[in-house]
Design an enzyme around this catalytic site. Structure first.
Site, PDB file in Angstrom:
ATOM      1  N   SER B 125     -10.411   2.266 -10.400  1.00 47.94           N
ATOM      2  CA  SER B 125      -9.592   2.635  -9.574  1.00 47.94           C
ATOM      3  C   SER B 125      -8.293   2.782  -8.857  1.00 47.94           C
ATOM      4  O   SER B 125      -8.269   1.530  -8.720  1.00 47.94           O
ATOM      5  CB  SER B 125     -10.267   3.485  -8.414  1.00 47.94           C
ATOM      6  N   TYR B 149     -12.877   1.687  -0.617  1.00 44.66           N
ATOM      7  CA  TYR B 149     -13.899   1.801  -1.520  1.00 44.66           C
ATOM      8  C   TYR B 149     -12.915   1.050  -2.346  1.00 44.66           C
ATOM      9  O   TYR B 149     -13.298  -0.105  -3.554  1.00 44.66           O
ATOM     10  CB  TYR B 149     -13.230   2.961  -1.871  1.00 44.66           C
ATOM     11  N   LYS B 153     -14.332  -1.855  -5.188  1.00 42.08           N
ATOM     12  CA  LYS B 153     -13.595  -2.000  -6.575  1.00 42.08           C
ATOM     13  C   LYS B 153     -13.176  -3.183  -7.113  1.00 42.08           C
ATOM     14  O   LYS B 153     -13.400  -3.027  -8.342  1.00 42.08           O
ATOM     15  CB  LYS B 153     -13.025  -0.527  -7.008  1.00 42.08           C
TER      16      LYS B 153
END
Lengths: 327, 327
Positions: B125, B149, B153
């Site tokens: 992402s 997050y 990632k």
């Protein structure tokens, strides 16, 4: 204050412990206790004006992180790691110690719960970078490690930044240059020759140079490494900001420049003890390593290294050889 | 060939499955079987000319990685993740699913042992990046995520690159732009408004815009996201080289430009359904997000996105609304 060094049995860890024993304080705060941790209980530094506890602990073993933080050390230096070569040959062990061990320490701090937010100084490495590089690697350059060791250190950096951002700890990661001149015996590390070609000739012994004199690399002395650790332990976290991992300053020199510095300090006779013996494998490995950084952030934050490789050699002669060498 | 989609219950995963069912092949190789995996067994796409197995599996549960790779899928799309907001509110769950789940999949492949080296496409992402940024973020920019997050990632990217370098798997990581126009209902994601302000007015409903029209961001359509995944599944790994993680192309537009594109396609009446209602918290969050990339590597490797935001809107009208909207 209570200071803990995890990895206190290693070369830099032991020098850090010795320096704390000499200073008796850290950032003008008196040290009441130091806990020295390694896979085997490390030797205590002589003459420490504070209590010293030496512990054997495998950070990757279940529950060991929690046991280490139970006494709530104010500052934790986390230097423990499986070295680059072994992390490459033993995949599972490298990830277990370097990644899981680091995470279990950070998780133990996160789970402590009683508003315990220690300063944690994590030693990362320039091994988080992998070729190709710009001529001088800037602070905002991507991490694309080409070893499992570098990968594990890069992951440690990311965890440190996130756990710090969330307020679980107050971490600072420092990417150490290659430490030159490293004391001790020649070892099998691919980077060993950078120190061997200085240390062995100064001790009257022959050293092998496996790469060309044009090979350029990034160095700081063991004394500077200890200085980085002390500065990282006491620096204002707000001044560092959310980007908690810093490339440390160093000196970029070619092997030829290293040799000329040795000649200037110790003379031709010492330099003659260096034997050129090219090793294709080492040359190939070293080609992927960083040569030069522009560590602007760390310099602005007050981290300092040597300004010439002659200084690195003088530090070695002062700190390891009592000012003497074999001419 | 046998294709597995982990996270096939999500919006992009379901579209990918539908596209495979339509194509019947991947990179000119006929698909014999697709295994669709999610935390609840996902719906099978209609009309697939190959066998479809739908499985419920929690990737973060002990042994689930090994169970998934037991049938040795040739290509694994790994899209499963706890989303950004939940990974921030539930620290433990985010790390368990997004980090441990990903690692357990990669470890299962590494431990398979019988020269099993599948292509694994991992959806990362643009959340791996954190402000401050240069005007256009280059491919060699550092990853300094400002969310858990994004951290998870980024760690997945590092593991993917290292496991690929060591020959355990053949991974490609793709950093998806914000997907616009996202179909479905308005959700609570901070980024939701980027799609809401297009989708809801086209459906005759009011949408709330919580930020200023100057807000710039990086978008690609769901159709492009599926295209990225298919291209990543079939691209020559040697052409990618050791840097296995790629920022995907997209379109950089301001919210004002999004609205003008909507006006051009659907008229003033539709645009009038957007209500400006500034939200300080969302404005603050969005300020830390990337605005523009220079994804040169991905473009050179043949990844393609929309060239204008009007295209994104047209894709939405074609793919989700059967060419119709409420004027």
């Amino acid at each position: 204050m209570h200071v803990m060094i995890i990895g206190a049995g290693g070369m830099v860890g032991a020098k850090l412990a010795a320096r704390l024993a000499t200073d008796g304080q850290l950032g003008e705060k008196p040290i009441e206790k130091a806990t020295l941790v390694d896979i085997a209980a490390p030797a205590a530094p002589s003459g420490a004006p504070f209590a010293v506890e030496a512990l054997a602990s495998d950070l990757s073993a279940q529950g060991s992180g929690a046991a280490l933080v139970a006494a709530r050390p104010d500052v934790i230096f986390h230097l423990a790691a499986i070295v680059s070569g072994e992390a490459e040959t033993d995949f599972e062990k490298g990830y277990r110690v370097n990644l899981d061990g680091t995470r279990s320490l950070f998780d133990a701090v996160q789970q402590a719960g009683d508003q315990y937010v220690p300063r944690i100084v994590f030693t990362s490495s320039i091994g988080v970078f992998g070729a190709p590089f710009p001529e001088a690697i800037p602070d905002d350059f991507q991490l694309t490690p080409l070893t499992s060791y570098g990968t594990q250190k890069a992951i440690g950096e990311l965890l440190l930044a996130d756990y710090t951002r969330r307020g679980f700890m107050d971490g600072i990661g420092i990417r150490l240059p290659t430490i030159s001149v490293r004391p001790g015996k020649p070892n099998k590390a691919a980077s060993g020759f950078f120190s061997n070609i200085i240390r062995e000739p100064l001790a009257g012994k022959e050293a092998i140079l496996p790469v060309s004199e044009e090979t350029r690399h990034w160095h700081a002395s063991p004394r500077s490494a200890v200085g980085f650790l002390l500065h990282a332990a006491t620096i204002d976290g707000d001044a560092v900001g959310p980007r908690r991992n810093l490339t440390m300053p160093g000196i970029s020199v070619t092997v030829g420049e290293q040799i000329e510095a040795l000649r200037k300090i110790a003379g031709d006779n010492v330099v003659k003890r260096i034997r050129h013996e090219p090793d294709e494998m080492i040359m190939r490995i070293v080609k992927g390593w960083p040569q030069r950084f522009a560590p602007d952030r760390a310099v602005a934050l007050g981290f300092q290294a040597e300004k010439s490789f002659e200084e690195n050699i003088r530090v070695h002669i002062e700190d390891e050889l009592d000012g003497q060498f074999v001419a």
